[in-house]
Design a protein around this motif. Structure first.
Motif, PDB file in Angstrom:
ATOM      1  N   GLN A   1       0.809  -1.213   0.000  1.00 39.32           N
ATOM      2  CA  GLN A   1       0.000   0.000   0.000  1.00 39.32           C
ATOM      3  C   GLN A   1       0.844   1.266   0.000  1.00 39.32           C
ATOM      4  O   GLN A   1       0.393   2.316  -0.440  1.00 39.32           O
ATOM      5  CB  GLN A   1      -0.937   0.001   1.208  1.00 39.32           C
ATOM      6  CG  GLN A   1      -2.035  -1.043   1.123  1.00 39.32           C
ATOM      7  CD  GLN A   1      -3.013  -0.962   2.280  1.00 39.32           C
ATOM      8  OE1 GLN A   1      -2.899  -0.098   3.139  1.00 39.32           O
ATOM      9  NE2 GLN A   1      -3.964  -1.872   2.312  1.00 39.32           N
TER      10      GLN A   1
ATOM     11  N   GLN B   1     -16.086   0.207  -2.102  1.00 44.73           N
ATOM     12  CA  GLN B   1     -16.061  -0.089  -3.539  1.00 44.73           C
ATOM     13  C   GLN B   1     -16.626   1.117  -4.287  1.00 44.73           C
ATOM     14  O   GLN B   1     -17.743   1.563  -4.012  1.00 44.73           O
ATOM     15  CB  GLN B   1     -16.892  -1.334  -3.850  1.00 44.73           C
ATOM     16  CG  GLN B   1     -16.794  -1.821  -5.287  1.00 44.73           C
ATOM     17  CD  GLN B   1     -15.434  -2.445  -5.595  1.00 44.73           C
ATOM     18  OE1 GLN B   1     -14.832  -3.083  -4.755  1.00 44.73           O
ATOM     19  NE2 GLN B   1     -14.958  -2.239  -6.812  1.00 44.73           N
TER      20      GLN B   1
ATOM     21  N   PHE C   1     -16.207  -6.533  -5.426  1.00 43.75           N
ATOM     22  CA  PHE C   1     -15.509  -6.621  -4.147  1.00 43.75           C
ATOM     23  C   PHE C   1     -15.155  -8.066  -3.820  1.00 43.75           C
ATOM     24  O   PHE C   1     -14.037  -8.367  -3.398  1.00 43.75           O
ATOM     25  CB  PHE C   1     -16.387  -6.030  -3.038  1.00 43.75           C
ATOM     26  CG  PHE C   1     -15.824  -6.199  -1.660  1.00 43.75           C
ATOM     27  CD1 PHE C   1     -14.723  -5.456  -1.248  1.00 43.75           C
ATOM     28  CD2 PHE C   1     -16.380  -7.110  -0.774  1.00 43.75           C
ATOM     29  CE1 PHE C   1     -14.184  -5.612   0.025  1.00 43.75           C
ATOM     30  CE2 PHE C   1     -15.856  -7.272   0.500  1.00 43.75           C
ATOM     31  CZ  PHE C   1     -14.760  -6.526   0.897  1.00 43.75           C
TER      32      PHE C   1
ATOM     33  N   THR D   1     -12.271  -9.237  -5.817  1.00 40.87           N
ATOM     34  CA  THR D   1     -11.012  -8.692  -5.303  1.00 40.87           C
ATOM     35  C   THR D   1     -10.519  -9.504  -4.114  1.00 40.87           C
ATOM     36  O   THR D   1      -9.330  -9.845  -4.022  1.00 40.87           O
ATOM     37  CB  THR D   1     -11.207  -7.223  -4.897  1.00 40.87           C
ATOM     38  OG1 THR D   1     -11.496  -6.445  -6.070  1.00 40.87           O
ATOM     39  CG2 THR D   1      -9.953  -6.667  -4.226  1.00 40.87           C
ATOM     40  N   LEU D   2     -11.422  -9.819  -3.185  1.00 41.69           N
ATOM     41  CA  LEU D   2     -11.029 -10.595  -2.009  1.00 41.69           C
ATOM     42  C   LEU D   2     -10.526 -11.982  -2.394  1.00 41.69           C
ATOM     43  O   LEU D   2      -9.573 -12.499  -1.808  1.00 41.69           O
ATOM     44  CB  LEU D   2     -12.197 -10.721  -1.036  1.00 41.69           C
ATOM     45  CG  LEU D   2     -12.606  -9.471  -0.255  1.00 41.69           C
ATOM     46  CD1 LEU D   2     -13.577  -9.828   0.861  1.00 41.69           C
ATOM     47  CD2 LEU D   2     -11.397  -8.730   0.342  1.00 41.69           C
TER      48      LEU D   2
ATOM     49  N   THR E   1     -11.293  -0.600  -5.580  1.00 46.11           N
ATOM     50  CA  THR E   1     -11.523  -1.099  -4.224  1.00 46.11           C
ATOM     51  C   THR E   1     -10.538  -0.426  -3.284  1.00 46.11           C
ATOM     52  O   THR E   1      -9.319  -0.515  -3.478  1.00 46.11           O
ATOM     53  CB  THR E   1     -11.341  -2.623  -4.151  1.00 46.11           C
ATOM     54  OG1 THR E   1     -12.169  -3.250  -5.146  1.00 46.11           O
ATOM     55  CG2 THR E   1     -11.742  -3.144  -2.772  1.00 46.11           C
TER      56      THR E   1
ATOM     57  N   VAL F   1      -9.422   0.552   0.945  1.00 41.92           N
ATOM     58  CA  VAL F   1      -9.499   0.130   2.344  1.00 41.92           C
ATOM     59  C   VAL F   1      -9.095   1.326   3.199  1.00 41.92           C
ATOM     60  O   VAL F   1      -8.243   2.126   2.820  1.00 41.92           O
ATOM     61  CB  VAL F   1      -8.595  -1.093   2.622  1.00 41.92           C
ATOM     62  CG1 VAL F   1      -7.121  -0.749   2.425  1.00 41.92           C
ATOM     63  CG2 VAL F   1      -8.848  -1.654   4.013  1.00 41.92           C
TER      64      VAL F   1
ATOM     65  N   GLN G   1      -6.892 -11.843  -3.588  1.00 38.78           N
ATOM     66  CA  GLN G   1      -5.853 -11.360  -2.658  1.00 38.78           C
ATOM     67  C   GLN G   1      -5.068 -12.502  -2.052  1.00 38.78           C
ATOM     68  O   GLN G   1      -5.564 -13.585  -1.820  1.00 38.78           O
ATOM     69  CB  GLN G   1      -6.493 -10.520  -1.543  1.00 38.78           C
ATOM     70  CG  GLN G   1      -7.145  -9.240  -2.053  1.00 38.78           C
ATOM     71  CD  GLN G   1      -6.166  -8.263  -2.669  1.00 38.78           C
ATOM     72  OE1 GLN G   1      -5.188  -7.857  -2.038  1.00 38.78           O
ATOM     73  NE2 GLN G   1      -6.415  -7.900  -3.918  1.00 38.78           N
TER      74      GLN G   1
ATOM     75  N   THR H   1     -20.101  -1.175   0.462  1.00 35.61           N
ATOM     76  CA  THR H   1     -19.189  -1.065   1.594  1.00 35.61           C
ATOM     77  C   THR H   1     -19.298  -2.326   2.448  1.00 35.61           C
ATOM     78  O   THR H   1     -20.348  -2.966   2.516  1.00 35.61           O
ATOM     79  CB  THR H   1     -19.508   0.153   2.477  1.00 35.61           C
ATOM     80  OG1 THR H   1     -20.877   0.073   2.928  1.00 35.61           O
ATOM     81  CG2 THR H   1     -19.319   1.457   1.720  1.00 35.61           C
TER      82      THR H   1
ATOM     83  N   ASN I   1     -14.287  -1.987   6.677  1.00 37.18           N
ATOM     84  CA  ASN I   1     -13.468  -0.823   6.333  1.00 37.18           C
ATOM     85  C   ASN I   1     -13.112  -0.775   4.842  1.00 37.18           C
ATOM     86  O   ASN I   1     -12.155  -0.124   4.441  1.00 37.18           O
ATOM     87  CB  ASN I   1     -12.193  -0.801   7.182  1.00 37.18           C
ATOM     88  CG  ASN I   1     -11.299  -2.009   6.939  1.00 37.18           C
ATOM     89  OD1 ASN I   1     -11.775  -3.054   6.502  1.00 37.18           O
ATOM     90  ND2 ASN I   1     -10.022  -1.877   7.218  1.00 37.18           N
ATOM     91  N   TYR I   2     -13.897  -1.465   4.019  1.00 34.71           N
ATOM     92  CA  TYR I   2     -13.694  -1.478   2.568  1.00 34.71           C
ATOM     93  C   TYR I   2     -14.737  -0.605   1.873  1.00 34.71           C
ATOM     94  O   TYR I   2     -15.911  -0.579   2.270  1.00 34.71           O
ATOM     95  CB  TYR I   2     -13.778  -2.897   2.008  1.00 34.71           C
ATOM     96  CG  TYR I   2     -12.635  -3.788   2.417  1.00 34.71           C
ATOM     97  CD1 TYR I   2     -11.430  -3.766   1.726  1.00 34.71           C
ATOM     98  CD2 TYR I   2     -12.751  -4.658   3.499  1.00 34.71           C
ATOM     99  CE1 TYR I   2     -10.372  -4.587   2.101  1.00 34.71           C
ATOM    100  CE2 TYR I   2     -11.706  -5.487   3.886  1.00 34.71           C
ATOM    101  CZ  TYR I   2     -10.522  -5.442   3.179  1.00 34.71           C
ATOM    102  OH  TYR I   2      -9.475  -6.249   3.550  1.00 34.71           O
TER     103      TYR I   2
END
Length: 410
Positions: free
Chosen positions: A138, A351, A403, A406-407, A375, A377, A410, A345, A348-349
């Protein structure tokens, strides 16, 4: 990303920087740096049409290492360049990185299709889709050198997939920052019809795996397009989610379908929009005298980031970009309308979807050019986004799909 010993792009034994990448692209297509000469440059390109292949079989087979490129961004050693990339928070402007990735993807594809017998390429290679950008880190330091590497990993008849990797030199070593997958398409010199590109031959199990992943990506994109909420109804599970959202907003005192109440710690979707307008000047043109796709990505990202920042009440960090679709080119002189929407949402994410369209001021017609999905955070949980209309509910479900994708990656 497979590492090769050297690529076809080198300047006096060193890896080029981004300015050299863009200069090389101008040389490949014969683009002028002077806006006044653009009409003549376009006319000159028309004569290249007879150099296009009649079929893919006429073109020589390429290997992945033929298109391998390594490019340096010397932020640590070039203070003037650093100023261009520096943001207010003393970090790196990610929108600038998106511009660089777009330029690099185009050069990678031109390296794949390079014909040493021709002075200029008859192909117009443009970005069709940003399939995925996954952040591995990040924090991007503004005072440390960056390295981009990339090569072609899959080829169709007229389309090319390019994978890129970005790393940054910090604490004595290069560490991964992001992985990106772009899909490019080849067109004729007038950018009006598709043109054939060189076939690709994988060598070894690692390259075979990369090529097969390209086939999987193509199949996945077709499946996602087929299942789009713009074409088919939501699944049974998604319909339950929409109805649950509806029930949670009903006013129990009135027993009315029309009376809606916002639940605690929530925001109506209608109140989570940020819009912008760009006048598309010649300065932002690409080598084909249309608006540079990287510029569009930068503007969309910055608007989406601002929306996520305002919504969450703190500075968000990007974790993924996916399914940036380039539907139509943006002409110089266009009025470009950008609209960002927090559409989903979770914890704490955040989109965010950014929709861009061109407005013709004479006819007042609107034409969609791009759709972007980001996306983010944050350091704290954010309010729940709540749709009211059916259209907003579809945006919510679409955001949830992106979303979840994306998860999973990861």
């Amino acid at each position: 990303m497979r590492a090769f010993s050297r690529g076809p792009v080198s300047l006096q034994g060193k890896a080029p920087d981004m300015s050299e990448v863009r200069n090389r692209l101008r040389e490949i297509v014969g683009a002028s740096t002077n806006w006044r000469d653009h009409q003549q440059a376009l006319a000159d390109r028309l004569s290249l049409s007879n150099q296009l292949a009649g079929s893919q079989d006429e073109l020589p087979v390429r290997r992945m290492k033929d298109s391998y490129i390594e490019v340096h961004l010397p932020l640590g050693t070039d203070p003037t360049l650093r100023e261009k990339y520096l943001n207010y928070h003393k970090g790196v402007r990610f929108g600038r990185i998106l511009e660089d990735l777009d330029s690099l993807a185009v050069l990678i594809c031109y390296s794949h299709t390079h014909n040493k017998e021709l002075q200029r390429s008859p192909l117009s290679i443009v970005t069709a889709l940003v399939d995925k950008i996954d952040m591995r880190k990040q924090v991007i330091h503004p005072d440390c050198d960056i390295k981009f590497t990339g090569h072609v990993t899959w080829v169709g008849k007229t389309s090319i997939e390019a994978k890129m990797h970005m790393s940054q030199y910090h604490d004595g070593a290069y560490t991964p920052v992001l992985d990106a997958t772009f899909v490019m398409v080849a067109r004729d010199p007038e950018n009006k019809r598709a043109a054939f590109v060189n076939p690709l031959k994988p060598e070894g199990p690692e390259e075979e795996e990369l090529f097969q992943q390209g086939e999987i990506n193509k199949t996945r994109r077709i499946e996602l397009s087929t299942a789009s909420l713009l074409k088919v109804a939501p699944t049974a599970e998604e319909r339950k989610i929409v109805h649950s959202l509806f029930l949670n907003t009903l006013d129990t005192k009135t027993v009315s379908f029309r009376s809606r109440v916002l639940p605690p710690n929530s925001v109506w979707m209608e109140d989570a929009k940020v819009k912008g307008l760009e006048i598309c000047h010649p300065q932002e043109r690409n080598i084909f005298n249309r608006i540079f796709g990287g510029f569009l990505m930068r503007k969309a990202y910055e608007l989406g980031w601002a929306n996520a920042c305002a919504y969450g009440g703190c500075r968000p960090n990007l974790i993924a970009v996916d399914d940036i679709l380039f539907q139509k080119p943006v002409e110089i002189g266009s009025l470009l309308l950008l609209s960002s929407q927090v559409c989903y949402t979770e914890g704490n994410y955040i989109q965010v979807r950014v929709h861009t369209e061109v407005l013709d001021p004479l006819t007042r017609h609107h034409n969609t050019t791009n759709v972007f999905h980001f996306t983010f955070v944050t350091d704290k949980d954010v309010p729940n986004i709540v749709p009211q209309s059916y259209g907003e509910s579809m945006l919510y479900l679409d955001g949830k799909r992106h979303f979840n994708q994306t998860l999973e990656s990861q």
